[in-house]
Design a protein around this motif. Sequence first.
Motif, PDB file in Angstrom:
ATOM      1  N   ARG A  14       0.849  -1.206   0.000  1.00  0.00           N
ATOM      2  CA  ARG A  14       0.000   0.000   0.000  1.00  0.00           C
ATOM      3  C   ARG A  14       0.886   1.259   0.000  1.00  0.00           C
ATOM      4  NH1 ARG A  14      -1.969   3.372   4.049  1.00  0.00           N
ATOM      5  NH2 ARG A  14      -3.871   4.470   3.449  1.00  0.00           N
ATOM      6  N   ASP A  30      -7.984   4.257  -2.544  1.00  0.00           N
ATOM      7  CA  ASP A  30      -7.722   3.716  -1.207  1.00  0.00           C
ATOM      8  C   ASP A  30      -8.804   4.050  -0.174  1.00  0.00           C
ATOM      9  OD1 ASP A  30      -5.819   2.535   0.738  1.00  0.00           O
ATOM     10  OD2 ASP A  30      -5.765   4.567   1.552  1.00  0.00           O
ATOM     11  N   ARG A 316      -7.571  -8.051   3.960  1.00  0.00           N
ATOM     12  CA  ARG A 316      -6.201  -7.541   3.835  1.00  0.00           C
ATOM     13  C   ARG A 316      -5.163  -8.565   4.285  1.00  0.00           C
ATOM     14  NH1 ARG A 316      -9.031  -4.349   1.966  1.00  0.00           N
ATOM     15  NH2 ARG A 316      -9.126  -2.094   2.196  1.00  0.00           N
ATOM     16  N   ARG A 336      -9.004  -3.585  -3.092  1.00  0.00           N
ATOM     17  CA  ARG A 336      -7.832  -2.726  -2.949  1.00  0.00           C
ATOM     18  C   ARG A 336      -6.524  -3.525  -2.878  1.00  0.00           C
ATOM     19  NH1 ARG A 336     -11.741  -0.679   0.255  1.00  0.00           N
ATOM     20  NH2 ARG A 336     -12.407   1.487   0.037  1.00  0.00           N
ATOM     21  N   TYR A 340      -3.325  -2.247  -4.886  1.00  0.00           N
ATOM     22  CA  TYR A 340      -2.021  -1.822  -4.340  1.00  0.00           C
ATOM     23  C   TYR A 340      -0.908  -2.517  -5.128  1.00  0.00           C
ATOM     24  CZ  TYR A 340      -4.679  -0.419  -0.114  1.00  0.00           C
ATOM     25  OH  TYR A 340      -5.573   0.133   0.751  1.00  0.00           O
TER      26      TYR A 340
END
Length: 388
Positions: A14, A30, A316, A336, A340
């Motif tokens: 990230r 983000d 995540r 996401r 990333y």
Amino acid sequence: MTRLSRCYDLADMREAARRHLPKGIFEFMDRGAERELAMAENMAAFERLKLRTKFLVDLRERDMGTELFGKRIALPLAIAPTGAAGLCWYQGELALAKAAAAAGVPFTLTANSITSIDTIAKEAGGRLWFQFYMWKEEDLSFQMIERAKDLGFEALFVTIDSALGRTREYNDRNGFTDPISLNPRFVMDMALHPRWVAGVIGRYVLNGGMPRHENYPEQYRRRITTAQSKGPSNSQSMTWEGIGRIRKAWPGPLVVKGILSADDARRAVDQGADGVVVSNHGGRALDSSIATIDMLPAVVKAVGDQATVLLDSGVRHGSDIMKAVALGAKAVLVGRATLYGIAAGGQEGAEKVLSLLATQFEKNMGYVGCRRVSELNHDIFAHPPVQP
Ligand SMILES: Cc1cc2nc3c(=O)[nH]c(=O)nc-3n(C[C@H](O)[C@H](O)[C@H](O)COP(=O)(O)O)c2cc1C
């Protein structure tokens, strides 16, 4: 040392993405909506679930794969549809699709992508799913469905949580607009990120011009920097009967994305959906939404074995995948996380993210004494969630 070799986990990835992208694009990708409560809650809810260890299990023969819509995947995960991929990397959707194919997991292309559906069908390989919104001009959406069918996409996802626009004030603060306007704030932002300008925008310009949303119907397919280049609006009048009409138009697996209640899950099944995604759009839609992992057990109970339940929003770490599967999801989608990856390093970056998630998943499975995905259930939790 390359940028990617310094990324040891998703937080590093990230951070690498943040450095590479103009602030306006990074924050668009983000951040969440409004006060960003839902985005934080999605992740906090995963973190609150603590695990119970089970040691001295023979772990030599392990298999992290599972079946989805009758076919095997290497990990209970697929890549979610994300509109910004083509701004994070040149033809970012293709980079994501190739990374997914290499990892043995499906990729979902959004109708809002920069890269065209034809390019993805021709060049990506692997298992391809297609996601769309019902537009105000419904016939245009149905033409898109036909296109996806003709090109051999396997599953169709219809996203139902986006009838109204969203509130994301940070885009205004950053001067990041749709269409993109060359205002002083955004021009300065780009000037501070010359590598992105050369590697992403520069490559589009060299290969035909500023990017466009290539899947939009002809009358909406303008350069993203053209004033008045807004895409088609989403329908604000569609009801559940619309899902039934989509069902008739699509012979393969049909999945309704954006389910946050047992009632809506049932309605989706009643209209013939084969699957639902428990999703709050990664905290980018209703800000006071429940965390998806907290909603999952009620949806699983409501649909029983009549539909495949998937989950996204806040994944995540590999342990998040495990927790979702233990609570009844067949697989998770990640948005996401792999964005990333491509922002940090294109296809290779997305492959690294998928590999990190796979390694974390496998390790966590070992700690709770599970060798196969089918062994996951509520017993892995130190405090099993209360049954709905
Ligand atoms: C930048 C961005 C663009 C997105 N575009 C779409 C889209 O076009 N269609 C859609 O159904 N969901 C879209 N989503 C939502 C994702 O499909 C997914 O629900 C969400 O990202 C999952 O949460 P996560 O990012 O925490 O993994 C988008 C998400 C992001 C971050």
